[in-house]
Design an enzyme around this catalytic site. Structure first.
Site: not given
Ligand code: NI
Length: 182
Positions: A52, A57, A100-101, A142-143, A146
């Protein structure tokens, strides 16, 4: 996005960074520009082996997210969402380990509603609704977080959050020192 346009890998912002705290703004509609963002984000996410990615991000202020929770041996199942809204969430919660990236190599168990229904604009600008549970529900929530400047570590104890953020700061400082040494 036209076939002649070249997709791009975007830079993923790593925490702690004030840009990850920004609240993204709804798009007026889904045009070629938004579609290009969706496609670039998918390519960026796949190349980073994520499931995701949210526009926040990659430093883009528009409310866009992409997810693909298909397994290694399954066909890709990319989902593109603009202006996602949670319209229902189950009372039942479940716990998943999240990463998470933007917080590379950091993981923690997070409690979230087990099932959700989300309304969004797809890549054609159609309003869609989708129900999700399990891993997909976790990933979408989660996304969506963000897009409001919230990270998964904001859902865990301040003790654990502090540990994770200190580790990330240390990695950043090491990278800076190595860059200066060159
Ligand atoms: Ni994330």
């Amino acid at each position: 996005m036209g076939k002649d346009q070249i997709m791009a890998i975007l830079e993923i912002i790593v925490a702690p960074d004030p840009r990850l705290k920004v609240t993204a703004k709804p798009v007026d509609g889904v045009d070629d520009d938004v579609r290009k963002l969706m496609d670039d984000m998918l390519e960026t996410m796949h190349s980073a082996q994520g499931i995701g990615l949210a526009s926040t991000q990659v430093g883009d202020p528009r409310r866009v997210l992409v997810v693909d929770v298909s397994g290694v041996d399954e066909n890709p199942d990319p989902i593109r969402m603009a202006n996602p809204e949670l319209i229902w969430a189950s009372d039942e919660n479940s716990i998943h380990e999240e990463g998470c990236l933007s917080l590379p190599e950091q993981y923690a168990e997070v409690v979230r509603p087990d099932s959700i229904r989300v309304r969004y604009l797809d890549e054609t600008g159609e309003i869609r609704e989708r129900e999700a549970d399990g891993m997909l529900a976790t990933c979408i929530q989660h996304e969506m977080d963000h897009l409001d400047g919230v990270l998964f570590v904001d859902h865990i104890s301040s003790l654990k959050r502090g540990m994770i953020l200190r580790r990330l700061i240390k990695v950043k400082k090491q990278a800076e020192a190595e860059a200066e040494a060159v």
